[in-house]
Structure formats: C-alpha cells, structure tokens
Motif scaffolding. Structure first.
Motif, mmCIF file in Angstrom:
data_model
loop_
_atom_site.group_PDB
_atom_site.id
_atom_site.type_symbol
_atom_site.label_atom_id
_atom_site.label_comp_id
_atom_site.label_asym_id
_atom_site.label_seq_id
_atom_site.Cartn_x
_atom_site.Cartn_y
_atom_site.Cartn_z
ATOM 1 N N SER A 155 2.900 5.609 13.539
ATOM 2 C CA SER A 155 3.015 7.035 13.837
ATOM 3 C C SER A 155 4.202 7.619 13.093
ATOM 4 C CB SER A 155 3.187 7.257 15.340
ATOM 5 O OG SER A 155 2.028 6.845 16.030
ATOM 6 N N SER A 156 3.978 8.748 12.430
ATOM 7 C CA SER A 156 5.040 9.399 11.672
ATOM 8 C C SER A 156 4.757 10.895 11.597
ATOM 9 C CB SER A 156 5.120 8.819 10.255
ATOM 10 O OG SER A 156 6.068 9.497 9.464
ATOM 11 N N GLY A 157 5.719 11.695 12.028
ATOM 12 C CA GLY A 157 5.570 13.141 11.941
ATOM 13 C C GLY A 157 4.374 13.687 12.680
ATOM 14 N N GLY A 158 4.031 13.075 13.816
ATOM 15 C CA GLY A 158 2.897 13.536 14.597
ATOM 16 C C GLY A 158 1.555 13.070 14.088
ATOM 17 N N ARG A 159 1.549 12.220 13.071
ATOM 18 C CA ARG A 159 0.302 11.701 12.519
ATOM 19 C C ARG A 159 0.267 10.188 12.665
ATOM 20 N NH1 ARG A 159 0.798 13.348 6.541
ATOM 21 N NH2 ARG A 159 2.869 12.531 7.008
ATOM 22 N N THR A 160 -0.918 9.617 12.638
ATOM 23 C CA THR A 160 -1.073 8.169 12.660
ATOM 24 C C THR A 160 -1.525 7.704 11.285
ATOM 25 O OG1 THR A 160 -1.637 8.146 15.007
ATOM 26 C CG2 THR A 160 -2.254 6.216 13.718
ATOM 27 N N LEU A 161 -0.677 6.919 10.636
ATOM 28 C CA LEU A 161 -0.968 6.393 9.301
ATOM 29 C C LEU A 161 -1.555 4.991 9.417
ATOM 30 C CD1 LEU A 161 1.124 8.676 8.837
ATOM 31 C CD2 LEU A 161 2.033 7.339 6.952
ATOM 32 N N ASN A 162 -2.533 4.688 8.591
ATOM 33 C CA ASN A 162 -3.106 3.353 8.513
ATOM 34 C C ASN A 162 -2.481 2.624 7.335
ATOM 35 O OD1 ASN A 162 -5.638 3.376 10.484
ATOM 36 N ND2 ASN A 162 -5.516 5.366 9.485
ATOM 37 N N LEU A 163 -2.055 1.378 7.568
ATOM 38 C CA LEU A 163 -1.315 0.641 6.545
ATOM 39 C C LEU A 163 -1.848 -0.774 6.402
ATOM 40 C CD1 LEU A 163 2.468 0.726 5.908
ATOM 41 C CD2 LEU A 163 1.374 -1.505 6.205
ATOM 42 N N LEU A 164 -2.014 -1.186 5.161
ATOM 43 C CA LEU A 164 -2.388 -2.563 4.822
ATOM 44 C C LEU A 164 -1.331 -3.114 3.881
ATOM 45 C CD1 LEU A 164 -5.870 -3.883 3.687
ATOM 46 C CD2 LEU A 164 -3.859 -4.293 2.271
ATOM 47 N N LEU A 165 -0.820 -4.306 4.171
ATOM 48 C CA LEU A 165 0.203 -4.936 3.343
ATOM 49 C C LEU A 165 -0.184 -6.392 3.078
ATOM 50 C CD1 LEU A 165 4.015 -4.602 3.603
ATOM 51 C CD2 LEU A 165 3.029 -6.891 3.685
ATOM 52 N N ILE A 208 -1.674 2.808 2.014
ATOM 53 C CA ILE A 208 -1.395 3.685 3.154
ATOM 54 C C ILE A 208 -2.384 4.844 3.109
ATOM 55 C CG2 ILE A 208 0.282 5.201 4.267
ATOM 56 C CD1 ILE A 208 2.495 3.453 3.080
ATOM 57 N N VAL A 209 -3.108 5.025 4.200
ATOM 58 C CA VAL A 209 -4.052 6.144 4.322
ATOM 59 C C VAL A 209 -3.552 7.035 5.444
ATOM 60 C CG1 VAL A 209 -6.426 6.857 4.736
ATOM 61 C CG2 VAL A 209 -5.964 4.710 3.520
ATOM 62 N N GLU A 210 -3.241 8.280 5.116
ATOM 63 C CA GLU A 210 -2.747 9.210 6.119
ATOM 64 C C GLU A 210 -3.767 10.313 6.335
ATOM 65 O OE1 GLU A 210 0.807 11.361 4.439
ATOM 66 O OE2 GLU A 210 0.570 9.777 2.938
ATOM 67 N N PRO A 211 -4.003 10.673 7.603
ATOM 68 C CA PRO A 211 -5.038 11.671 7.894
ATOM 69 C C PRO A 211 -4.734 12.996 7.234
ATOM 70 C CG PRO A 211 -3.653 11.300 9.805
ATOM 71 C CD PRO A 211 -3.273 10.262 8.809
ATOM 72 N N LYS A 212 -5.745 13.576 6.646
ATOM 73 C CA LYS A 212 -5.608 14.866 5.990
ATOM 74 C C LYS A 212 -6.997 15.486 5.880
ATOM 75 C CE LYS A 212 -3.911 17.065 1.762
ATOM 76 N NZ LYS A 212 -3.286 16.874 0.444
ATOM 77 N N ALA A 213 -7.064 16.768 6.090
ATOM 78 C CA ALA A 213 -8.354 17.439 5.951
ATOM 79 C C ALA A 213 -8.803 17.411 4.505
ATOM 80 C CB ALA A 213 -8.265 18.895 6.429
ATOM 81 N N MET A 214 -10.079 17.146 4.300
ATOM 82 C CA MET A 214 -10.627 17.225 2.961
ATOM 83 C C MET A 214 -10.528 18.661 2.463
ATOM 84 S SD MET A 214 -14.481 16.343 1.635
ATOM 85 C CE MET A 214 -15.190 17.764 2.464
ATOM 86 N N PRO A 215 -10.061 18.876 1.242
ATOM 87 C CA PRO A 215 -10.023 20.240 0.715
ATOM 88 C C PRO A 215 -11.407 20.875 0.761
ATOM 89 C CG PRO A 215 -8.838 18.744 -0.726
ATOM 90 C CD PRO A 215 -9.565 17.893 0.273
#
Length: 344
Positions: A179-189, A208-215
C-alpha cells in the motif's frame, strides 16, 4: 526440468568460448529511474528498464507454480495498470541472498503483504524461473551498454549477454502487494546469480503494477455507431468529450466527437435527444449535479453552434446516480465520468 537445465547448460557452454565484448555496465540505462516506492540495493546498476502507462502483466497467485508443468505458474493473475519493469545488475561479490534479504527487509518494514514466495528448488524457485519466462518479460525493455563478464582465471575472457540475465542458480522470488499513497501496488521480485555462478554477481528483476484508469476517450464513436447504439439501446455513452477536472467548459479535443454527433443528428432530422452528464462519486451530490448539468449544457451549446436546432436537444445532469462501474477504483470512476446521448 532436466531438458530445461540441459538447454541452459548448452547455452552457457557457448558463452564460455566467446571473448568478452564489453565490461559490465557502469551506468544506468538512459531514461531510467528507481520506482518511487522501492530503491535499489546499494551498488547495483539499473541495467534494464521499461514503463508502460497502461498495460497488462501476469503474476502468480498464492498457489505459486504448477505442480504438473515445469514452466507455468499455477493460476496466473492478469493485472492491469501502470507497469514498471526493472533489471538490476549487482555489485561484484554481492550474493543474491544478501540482495534478496535486504529487499525483503525493506518491503516488510513498509507493510508488504506476501502472496507467494520461494527460496529453494524444493519450494518451486527453479520452476518459477522458467515460469517467469525472461524472453517474454524482456520484450520492450531498454538495456545499458555492457555484458556480464566472467571472473577468475578460467572465465575472465568470457561474457554473457546482459539482457534478462537472471538464472535458476540461487533463485528466489517474492510476490505480493504494497500500500502506498492510498493505492495497492502489486510487486514481483526475482533474484539469482547473473547468468551463471561464474559471474559472481547478482541479478534482480522487479515488476510493479500500480492501479490506474485506462486512458479513455482515445476512440471517437462515429456517426454510424452512435445511430446503432441509439436504435439498439436508446442511449450511447461518449467518452470522446473532454473537460478539465471540476470544469464545465468543453475542450477542443472534443471536436472530433462533436462532429460525429452532428452527423448523426443531421442524417436523422426528426431525431430528438437528451444530452445527459454523469460524474463519479467524488465530491458532494449538489456539486456533482451542478457539474454534470453544466457539462451537458456545454455539449448542447456546441451542437447548436454547429447547426443543430435547439428544440431537438435537452441537457440534463444526474451526478453519480447512474454508475456503469464501481467507484471503488480509478478505472471505474473513469468509466462513470461520461456524457450520454439518450433518445427523447
């Protein structure tokens, strides 16, 4: 598994007879940067990089790797959003274990929630290496100048290609959410020896995949599609109409969509429509009612300026009373912010 290992051993033997073409990269690949939420292990070089504003990436779920197939995640999950891919080449002499533990410690301290991890072949790390499929993961990445040179008397004249030079040697993988800045990021390492044990360097690959609306609004609905939508459903949503946040002035980028709306109305002179504005649920109901109606009126004004009789158009705003998606995500809110043509 045996076939995979045999193939990699054969590739490694070819590398051993080559003369080193370049030293290890000394500088980050041009235009790259650490992800804001996760800094690099000290002394590493960011040798591979890619970032897409909106993309789909595949991560393993909590069941990890397949028990029946050697090169598959068991139930891969497709994630969509802003995708960042980073490949770090470690400092000479730093082990993959030291690198992995430092990342693990930093992530845990930041509240990282593990979905799946492995630290040994028995836990599935070798299978995870093949399931990761470095060839596919590396597509579209930019790479720094250099190779991965061998070390020691026997291997110092040898080198291995830099691009996606992870391996199954000392492989470890960590997958989860942060969780960062009110968002949940998905991370693979994923960490391992770089290419082979003979390089004495670690390689670390991170996604790292962070949620974002598709343009949205990138495809204008043409007159034919508008007419078909009105006939079939009695309404059609138009995402090619643009406004600044909290504003009612229609932007010039909307002209292409307005022209197609005009073409529809001119082709059917008896057609009368409602222009209905919709918002997401951000802000008060009263403010969103005013905003949605103001935007609808702006569209009606633009259509009348283009020759459509005012008595064929009515503007209405209904705020966030008719969502087409959940307002819990930015993607859903983006879909809810729209203007519709509705048959009277």
């Amino acid at each position: 598994m045996t076939l995979h290992r045999a193939a990699l051993t054969l590739l490694a033997s070819f590398a051993l007879v080559t003369t080193a073409l370049a030293d290890a990269p000394k500088a980050d690949v041009s235009g790259s940067a650490d992800h804001p939420v996760l800094k690099r292990f000290t002394g590493s070089v960011l040798a591979g990089y890619a970032q897409q504003d909106w993309e789909q990436r595949s991560f393993p779920d909590a069941s990890g790797v397949s028990k029946t197939e050697n090169d598959k995640f068991n139930r891969p999950v497709n994630l969509e959003g802003k995708a960042t891919r980073l490949f770090y080449l470690g400092q000479l002499g730093k082990s993959p274990l030291e690198v992995f533990r430092n990342y693990q410690q930093a992530l845990n301290a930041a509240g990282f929630k593990v979905t799946w991890q492995c630290e040994s072949e028995a836990q599935g790390c070798v299978k995870a290496y093949f399931a990761l499929d470095g060839y596919e993961r590396a597509k579209g990445m930019r790479w720094a100048e250099g190779d991965v040179p061998g070390v020691g008397a026997e291997y110092r004249s040898s080198s291995w290609p830099l691009a996606m030079s992870i391996s199954y040697d000392q492989a470890r993988m960590l997958v989860g959410t942060l969780s960062s800045g009110g968002r949940t990021l998905n991370l693979l390492l994923f960490t391992s020896m770089a290419a082979t044990e003979h390089t004495n360097r670690s390689a670390t690959y991170i996604e790292i995949v962070e949620p974002k609306a598709m343009p949205t609004g990138q495809v204008t609905v043409d007159a034919k599609a508008i007419a078909s939508g009105l006939q079939a459903e009695g309404r059609i949503a138009l995402y090619g109409l643009f406004f600044d946040t909290g504003k009612t002035d229609i932007k010039p980028d909307s002209n292409a969509q307005l022209d197609q709306m005009v073409a529809t109305l001119k082709a059917q002179p008896a057609l009368k429509v409602l222009i209905v504005g919709h918002t997401d649920n951000v802000g008060s109901i009263d403010a969103n009612l005013a905003l949605s109606e103001g935007r609808a009126k702006a569209v009606v004004a633009a259509l009348t300026q283009r020759g459509i009789a005012a008595n064929r158009l009515q503007a209405r705003g209904i705020a966030n009373f008719a969502p087409v998606a959940s307002n819990a995500s930015e993607d859903g809110r983006g879909r809810n912010r729209r203007v519709e043509m509705v048959l009277q």
